[in-house]
Design a protein around this motif. Structure first.
Motif, PDB file in Angstrom:
ATOM      1  N   ALA A  11      -7.330  -0.117 -12.416  1.00 47.99           N
ATOM      2  CA  ALA A  11      -7.941   0.256 -11.131  1.00 47.99           C
ATOM      3  C   ALA A  11      -9.116  -0.654 -10.782  1.00 47.99           C
ATOM      4  CB  ALA A  11      -8.398   1.710 -11.170  1.00 47.99           C
ATOM      5  N   GLY A  12      -9.807  -1.157 -11.787  1.00 48.31           N
ATOM      6  CA  GLY A  12     -10.909  -2.070 -11.526  1.00 48.31           C
ATOM      7  C   GLY A  12     -10.465  -3.362 -10.867  1.00 48.31           C
ATOM      8  N   GLN A  13      -9.205  -3.714 -11.028  1.00 47.97           N
ATOM      9  CA  GLN A  13      -8.685  -4.954 -10.448  1.00 47.97           C
ATOM     10  C   GLN A  13      -7.898  -4.703  -9.156  1.00 47.97           C
ATOM     11  OE1 GLN A  13     -10.385  -7.071 -12.217  1.00 47.97           O
ATOM     12  NE2 GLN A  13     -10.671  -5.295 -13.537  1.00 47.97           N
ATOM     13  N   ARG A  14      -7.103  -3.672  -9.142  1.00 47.21           N
ATOM     14  CA  ARG A  14      -6.312  -3.313  -7.962  1.00 47.21           C
ATOM     15  C   ARG A  14      -6.372  -1.797  -7.808  1.00 47.21           C
ATOM     16  NH1 ARG A  14      -6.680  -7.888  -7.542  1.00 47.21           N
ATOM     17  NH2 ARG A  14      -5.134  -9.499  -7.210  1.00 47.21           N
ATOM     18  N   GLY A  15      -6.993  -1.343  -6.753  1.00 48.06           N
ATOM     19  CA  GLY A  15      -7.238   0.079  -6.566  1.00 48.06           C
ATOM     20  C   GLY A  15      -6.008   0.929  -6.333  1.00 48.06           C
ATOM     21  N   MET A  16      -4.971   0.386  -5.743  1.00 47.82           N
ATOM     22  CA  MET A  16      -3.801   1.199  -5.409  1.00 47.82           C
ATOM     23  C   MET A  16      -2.726   1.185  -6.495  1.00 47.82           C
ATOM     24  SD  MET A  16      -4.582   2.569  -2.582  1.00 47.82           S
ATOM     25  CE  MET A  16      -6.345   2.464  -2.778  1.00 47.82           C
ATOM     26  N   THR A  17      -2.778   0.238  -7.396  1.00 48.39           N
ATOM     27  CA  THR A  17      -1.762   0.144  -8.445  1.00 48.39           C
ATOM     28  C   THR A  17      -1.703   1.386  -9.332  1.00 48.39           C
ATOM     29  OG1 THR A  17      -1.855  -2.262  -8.390  1.00 48.39           O
ATOM     30  CG2 THR A  17      -0.922  -1.262 -10.376  1.00 48.39           C
ATOM     31  N   PRO A  18      -2.824   2.015  -9.690  1.00 50.06           N
ATOM     32  CA  PRO A  18      -2.723   3.224 -10.509  1.00 50.06           C
ATOM     33  C   PRO A  18      -1.890   4.330  -9.851  1.00 50.06           C
ATOM     34  CG  PRO A  18      -4.946   2.416 -10.583  1.00 50.06           C
ATOM     35  CD  PRO A  18      -4.224   1.595  -9.535  1.00 50.06           C
ATOM     36  N   LEU A  19      -1.990   4.471  -8.535  1.00 47.86           N
ATOM     37  CA  LEU A  19      -1.181   5.494  -7.859  1.00 47.86           C
ATOM     38  C   LEU A  19       0.306   5.184  -7.989  1.00 47.86           C
ATOM     39  CD1 LEU A  19      -3.152   6.155  -4.548  1.00 47.86           C
ATOM     40  CD2 LEU A  19      -3.151   7.493  -6.669  1.00 47.86           C
ATOM     41  N   ALA A  20       0.671   3.931  -7.771  1.00 46.62           N
ATOM     42  CA  ALA A  20       2.079   3.548  -7.874  1.00 46.62           C
ATOM     43  C   ALA A  20       2.583   3.718  -9.300  1.00 46.62           C
ATOM     44  CB  ALA A  20       2.271   2.106  -7.405  1.00 46.62           C
ATOM     45  N   ALA A  21       1.764   3.373 -10.276  1.00 50.77           N
ATOM     46  CA  ALA A  21       2.171   3.507 -11.679  1.00 50.77           C
ATOM     47  C   ALA A  21       2.329   4.973 -12.068  1.00 50.77           C
ATOM     48  CB  ALA A  21       1.154   2.819 -12.588  1.00 50.77           C
ATOM     49  N   VAL A  22       1.403   5.819 -11.642  1.00 45.82           N
ATOM     50  CA  VAL A  22       1.512   7.255 -11.943  1.00 45.82           C
ATOM     51  C   VAL A  22       2.716   7.850 -11.219  1.00 45.82           C
ATOM     52  CG1 VAL A  22       0.385   9.502 -11.652  1.00 45.82           C
ATOM     53  CG2 VAL A  22      -0.909   7.558 -12.546  1.00 45.82           C
ATOM     54  N   ALA A  23       2.975   7.414 -10.005  1.00 51.68           N
ATOM     55  CA  ALA A  23       4.158   7.902  -9.280  1.00 51.68           C
ATOM     56  C   ALA A  23       5.434   7.518 -10.027  1.00 51.68           C
ATOM     57  CB  ALA A  23       4.180   7.345  -7.862  1.00 51.68           C
ATOM     58  N   ALA A  24       5.491   6.297 -10.547  1.00 52.01           N
ATOM     59  CA  ALA A  24       6.663   5.884 -11.323  1.00 52.01           C
ATOM     60  C   ALA A  24       6.818   6.752 -12.560  1.00 52.01           C
ATOM     61  CB  ALA A  24       6.534   4.409 -11.718  1.00 52.01           C
ATOM     62  N   ALA A  25       5.710   7.033 -13.232  1.00 50.44           N
ATOM     63  CA  ALA A  25       5.768   7.895 -14.423  1.00 50.44           C
ATOM     64  C   ALA A  25       6.199   9.309 -14.053  1.00 50.44           C
ATOM     65  CB  ALA A  25       4.401   7.924 -15.112  1.00 50.44           C
ATOM     66  N   ALA A  26       5.713   9.812 -12.945  1.00 48.87           N
ATOM     67  CA  ALA A  26       6.091  11.165 -12.505  1.00 48.87           C
ATOM     68  C   ALA A  26       7.572  11.229 -12.177  1.00 48.87           C
ATOM     69  CB  ALA A  26       5.253  11.574 -11.293  1.00 48.87           C
ATOM     70  N   ARG A  27       8.083  10.212 -11.525  1.00 46.07           N
ATOM     71  CA  ARG A  27       9.512  10.193 -11.160  1.00 46.07           C
ATOM     72  C   ARG A  27      10.394  10.145 -12.403  1.00 46.07           C
ATOM     73  NH1 ARG A  27      11.576  10.572  -6.579  1.00 46.07           N
ATOM     74  NH2 ARG A  27      13.162   9.009  -6.833  1.00 46.07           N
ATOM     75  N   ARG A  28       9.883   9.575 -13.478  1.00 41.06           N
ATOM     76  CA  ARG A  28      10.655   9.503 -14.727  1.00 41.06           C
ATOM     77  C   ARG A  28      10.355  10.668 -15.663  1.00 41.06           C
ATOM     78  NH1 ARG A  28      11.507   3.352 -16.655  1.00 41.06           N
ATOM     79  NH2 ARG A  28      12.126   2.547 -14.642  1.00 41.06           N
ATOM     80  N   GLY A  29       9.498  11.577 -15.230  1.00 40.62           N
ATOM     81  CA  GLY A  29       9.139  12.707 -16.079  1.00 40.62           C
ATOM     82  C   GLY A  29       8.288  12.318 -17.262  1.00 40.62           C
ATOM     83  N   ASN A  30       7.461  11.296 -17.086  1.00 38.75           N
ATOM     84  CA  ASN A  30       6.691  10.757 -18.203  1.00 38.75           C
ATOM     85  C   ASN A  30       5.199  11.104 -18.137  1.00 38.75           C
ATOM     86  OD1 ASN A  30       6.849   9.263 -20.632  1.00 38.75           O
ATOM     87  ND2 ASN A  30       5.819   7.560 -19.639  1.00 38.75           N
ATOM     88  N   THR A  50       3.082   5.020  -2.209  1.00 39.19           N
ATOM     89  CA  THR A  50       2.135   4.443  -3.171  1.00 39.19           C
ATOM     90  C   THR A  50       2.511   3.001  -3.505  1.00 39.19           C
ATOM     91  OG1 THR A  50       3.285   5.241  -5.150  1.00 39.19           O
ATOM     92  CG2 THR A  50       1.619   6.708  -4.181  1.00 39.19           C
ATOM     93  N   VAL A  51       3.800   2.748  -3.593  1.00 37.25           N
ATOM     94  CA  VAL A  51       4.261   1.375  -3.851  1.00 37.25           C
ATOM     95  C   VAL A  51       3.910   0.476  -2.673  1.00 37.25           C
ATOM     96  CG1 VAL A  51       6.312  -0.073  -4.184  1.00 37.25           C
ATOM     97  CG2 VAL A  51       6.072   2.071  -5.458  1.00 37.25           C
ATOM     98  N   ALA A  52       4.094   0.994  -1.446  1.00 42.43           N
ATOM     99  CA  ALA A  52       3.752   0.206  -0.257  1.00 42.43           C
ATOM    100  C   ALA A  52       2.255  -0.096  -0.209  1.00 42.43           C
ATOM    101  CB  ALA A  52       4.185   0.956   1.003  1.00 42.43           C
ATOM    102  N   LEU A  53       1.428   0.879  -0.548  1.00 43.70           N
ATOM    103  CA  LEU A  53      -0.021   0.647  -0.575  1.00 43.70           C
ATOM    104  C   LEU A  53      -0.400  -0.413  -1.608  1.00 43.70           C
ATOM    105  CD1 LEU A  53      -1.410   4.288  -0.281  1.00 43.70           C
ATOM    106  CD2 LEU A  53      -1.684   2.439   1.398  1.00 43.70           C
ATOM    107  N   ALA A  54       0.201  -0.312  -2.788  1.00 42.48           N
ATOM    108  CA  ALA A  54      -0.092  -1.289  -3.845  1.00 42.48           C
ATOM    109  C   ALA A  54       0.358  -2.689  -3.423  1.00 42.48           C
ATOM    110  CB  ALA A  54       0.575  -0.876  -5.152  1.00 42.48           C
ATOM    111  N   ALA A  55       1.534  -2.781  -2.825  1.00 45.87           N
ATOM    112  CA  ALA A  55       2.040  -4.085  -2.384  1.00 45.87           C
ATOM    113  C   ALA A  55       1.172  -4.659  -1.265  1.00 45.87           C
ATOM    114  CB  ALA A  55       3.491  -3.953  -1.914  1.00 45.87           C
ATOM    115  N   ALA A  56       0.740  -3.820  -0.334  1.00 45.21           N
ATOM    116  CA  ALA A  56      -0.121  -4.285   0.756  1.00 45.21           C
ATOM    117  C   ALA A  56      -1.457  -4.781   0.219  1.00 45.21           C
ATOM    118  CB  ALA A  56      -0.333  -3.163   1.772  1.00 45.21           C
TER     119      ALA A  56
END
Length: 149
Positions: A11-30, A50-56
């Protein structure tokens, strides 16, 4: 709690990436059982957002007009996303501590990452350093969130 700490570095480097990563983990039940907002963040529309925000954010980072990550609004965004990711990745009884740890690490890492990036940009330019940083941040974020619990 190590996942909360490491996601703070992301998050210190890219603020939106943690949301996309947590969303990926949630979708996989992880995510740990009972993770906050797990059903919401795992919804396809929210996860896609969340992926769109991270990519933007990654694309915008390459623009000459991109603000520094240590600008107040950027720090607020990093604090919010790292708090959520830190809580979501922490074990049930340690969610508050995970959120606090994620925020503290994210804010500190923002300044360190900013200085390192500034130094690298002098030699390699904004686009090249940003692309390398994106690859490291995205790979790290997904590895942290998708790591076996």
């Amino acid at each position: 709690m190590i996942r909360s700490l490491l996601m703070g570095l992301v998050a210190g480097q890219r603020g939106m990436t943690p949301l996309a990563a947590v969303a990926a983990a949630a979708r996989r039940g992880n995510l740990p059982p009972g993770a906050p907002l797990e059903r919401l963040i795992s919804h396809p529309a929210i996860a896609g957002g969340t992926v769109a925000l991270a990519a933007a954010e990654m694309a915008g980072d390459k623009m000459k007009s991109a603000p520094d990550r240590i600008e107040p609004l950027g720090l607020v965004a990093r604090a919010l996303t790292s708090a959520y990711a830190g809580a979501a990745l922490a074990p049930g009884g340690e969610r508050t501590a995970g959120a606090i740890l994620g925020v503290a690490v994210a804010l500190g890492a923002s300044y360190v990452g900013w200085r390192l990036r500034c130094a690298a940009m002098e030699r390699y330019g904004q686009t090249a350093t940003g692309a390398v940083e994106d690859a490291v941040v995205l790979g790290s974020g997904l590895s942290i969130a998708l790591a076996p619990r």
